[in-house]
Design a protein around this motif. Structure first.
Motif, short mmCIF file in Angstrom:
data_model
loop_
_atom_site.label_atom_id
_atom_site.label_comp_id
_atom_site.label_asym_id
_atom_site.label_seq_id
_atom_site.Cartn_x
_atom_site.Cartn_y
_atom_site.Cartn_z
N ALA A 21 9.63 5.03 -11.40
CA ALA A 21 11.06 5.07 -11.10
C ALA A 21 11.85 4.19 -12.06
N ALA A 22 11.27 3.06 -12.46
CA ALA A 22 11.96 2.19 -13.41
C ALA A 22 12.15 2.89 -14.75
N HIS A 23 11.15 3.64 -15.17
CA HIS A 23 11.28 4.38 -16.43
C HIS A 23 12.33 5.48 -16.33
N ARG A 24 12.65 5.90 -15.09
CA ARG A 24 13.69 6.90 -14.89
C ARG A 24 15.06 6.26 -14.66
N GLY A 25 15.12 4.90 -14.64
CA GLY A 25 16.40 4.22 -14.52
C GLY A 25 16.64 3.46 -13.24
N LEU A 26 15.64 3.35 -12.35
CA LEU A 26 15.81 2.59 -11.11
C LEU A 26 15.97 1.10 -11.43
N PRO A 27 17.02 0.44 -10.93
CA PRO A 27 17.14 -1.00 -11.13
C PRO A 27 16.04 -1.76 -10.38
N ARG A 53 0.81 -1.22 0.00
CA ARG A 53 0.00 0.00 0.00
C ARG A 53 0.85 1.27 0.00
N ASP A 54 2.16 1.13 0.09
CA ASP A 54 3.03 2.31 0.11
C ASP A 54 3.00 3.03 -1.24
N THR A 55 3.11 4.33 -1.17
CA THR A 55 3.28 5.12 -2.39
C THR A 55 4.59 5.89 -2.35
N ASP A 56 5.36 5.71 -1.30
CA ASP A 56 6.66 6.35 -1.14
C ASP A 56 7.72 5.25 -1.10
N LEU A 57 8.65 5.28 -2.02
CA LEU A 57 9.70 4.27 -2.09
C LEU A 57 10.85 4.54 -1.14
N GLN A 58 10.74 5.57 -0.33
CA GLN A 58 11.72 5.88 0.72
C GLN A 58 13.13 6.12 0.17
N GLY A 59 13.19 6.59 -1.06
CA GLY A 59 14.49 6.94 -1.62
C GLY A 59 15.42 5.78 -1.86
N VAL A 60 14.88 4.58 -2.08
CA VAL A 60 15.74 3.41 -2.29
C VAL A 60 16.48 3.53 -3.63
N ASP A 61 17.59 2.81 -3.71
CA ASP A 61 18.43 2.85 -4.91
C ASP A 61 18.09 1.75 -5.91
N ALA A 114 -1.69 -14.74 -12.22
CA ALA A 114 -0.58 -14.52 -11.28
C ALA A 114 0.05 -13.16 -11.54
N GLY A 115 0.08 -12.31 -10.53
CA GLY A 115 0.70 -11.00 -10.62
C GLY A 115 -0.20 -9.89 -11.12
N ALA A 116 -1.40 -10.22 -11.61
CA ALA A 116 -2.25 -9.20 -12.23
C ALA A 116 -2.73 -8.15 -11.23
N ILE A 117 -3.14 -8.58 -10.05
CA ILE A 117 -3.62 -7.62 -9.05
C ILE A 117 -2.45 -6.84 -8.47
N ALA A 118 -1.37 -7.52 -8.16
CA ALA A 118 -0.20 -6.85 -7.57
C ALA A 118 0.34 -5.77 -8.49
N ALA A 119 0.27 -6.00 -9.80
CA ALA A 119 0.79 -5.02 -10.75
C ALA A 119 0.03 -3.70 -10.69
N ARG A 120 -1.17 -3.74 -10.12
CA ARG A 120 -2.00 -2.55 -10.01
C ARG A 120 -2.14 -2.07 -8.58
N SER A 121 -1.29 -2.56 -7.70
CA SER A 121 -1.30 -2.13 -6.31
C SER A 121 -0.66 -0.74 -6.17
N PRO A 122 -0.92 -0.04 -5.07
CA PRO A 122 -0.38 1.32 -4.92
C PRO A 122 1.13 1.41 -5.08
N VAL A 123 1.88 0.45 -4.54
CA VAL A 123 3.34 0.56 -4.56
C VAL A 123 3.90 0.46 -5.97
N MET A 124 3.20 -0.25 -6.86
CA MET A 124 3.76 -0.46 -8.19
C MET A 124 3.69 0.78 -9.06
N GLY A 125 2.82 1.72 -8.73
CA GLY A 125 2.78 2.97 -9.49
C GLY A 125 4.12 3.69 -9.44
N PRO A 126 4.63 4.01 -8.25
CA PRO A 126 5.94 4.65 -8.18
C PRO A 126 7.09 3.75 -8.64
#
Length: 226
Positions: free
Chosen positions: A76-82, A36-44, A60-72
């Motif tokens: 972030a992945a599109h900006r280069g986060l591993p 449910r997090d929407t803040d990734l806490q500045g992780v690398d 498998a994975g369909a609901i999780a992919a649309r969970s709040p945490v996956m938005g950020p």
């Protein structure tokens, strides 16, 4: 200061503790992230671990992919986060369209739990840069929906662009097309694989330490970029 790697927990996640341990074994700081997090806490970097998120309802994975945490995570992945997706995490990354293809029921419709040999096909990704191309590693596989599939054009593109990161060294036990065990994004920062490297970091509890290389690779990449 150690690189901080977020490890996400969804309802039904099983392997978050193991993933966090792998991060620590590699010398990083594991940061717990809740679905449910929407803040990734500045992780690398982020690890999306295995399990049965939301009970694998729908797909498998369909609901999780649309969970709040996956938005950020997606942003972030599109900006280069591993980002590393393992097993159910691989399914989630495909459902979130961070990786191409899909994971479907194993050939034979049986759950598979065994050690498998993987050949490292791409050693330039954020998660494999410390492993020699062509090296073989042994890690556990445990999944019922682990067969990688994609249309012919997508498979050809993945092969041509060197985006197949891991391939089963023996014929894929789950029937994966082209024996694909793991793929990456076009920039090599997002990687997904079906077998479990986090279960092969200590010879006391796994087949060896072959899986640790994924975690030390990303930490070395992050340190070099700091």
């Amino acid at each position: 200061m150690s690189a901080r790697v977020g490890v996400i927990t969804f309802p039904g996640t099983l392997d978050d503790v193991d993933a966090a341990r792998a991060v620590r074994y590699a010398g990083g700081e594991a940061v717990s992230l809740w679905h449910r997090d929407t803040d990734l806490q500045g992780v690398d970097a982020v690890v999306v671990p295995g399990g049965f998120s939301y009970g694998d309802y729908l797909r498998a994975g369909a609901i999780a992919a649309r969970s709040p945490v996956m938005g950020p995570v997606v942003e972030a992945a599109h900006r280069g986060l591993p980002v590393l997706g393992i097993c159910n995490g691989f399914q989630i990354l495909c459902e979130a369209e961070l990786l191409p293809g899909a994971l479907v029921r194993n050939a034979g419709l049986r759950f598979i739990c065994r050690e498998v040999r993987l050949r490292v096909e791409n050693s330039t990704t954020a998660w494999t840069s410390g492993i020699a191309a062509g090296a073989e590693i042994t890690v556990p596989l445990k999944s019922g929906e682990g067969r990688f599939v994609a249309d012919d054009d997508t498979l050809a593109r993945l092969e041509d662009e060197g985006r197949v990161v891991f391939r089963y060294a023996d014929p894929a036990p789950n029937g994966a097309l082209h024996d694909v065990a793991g793929v990456c994004s076009d920039d090599g920062r997002v990687v997904g694989l079906m077998p479990h490297p986090e279960h092969a970091i200590d010879p006391l509890t796994g087949p060896g330490t072959d899986g640790l290389g994924l975690f030390t690779s990303v930490l070395a990449r992050l340190t070099a970029a700091a």
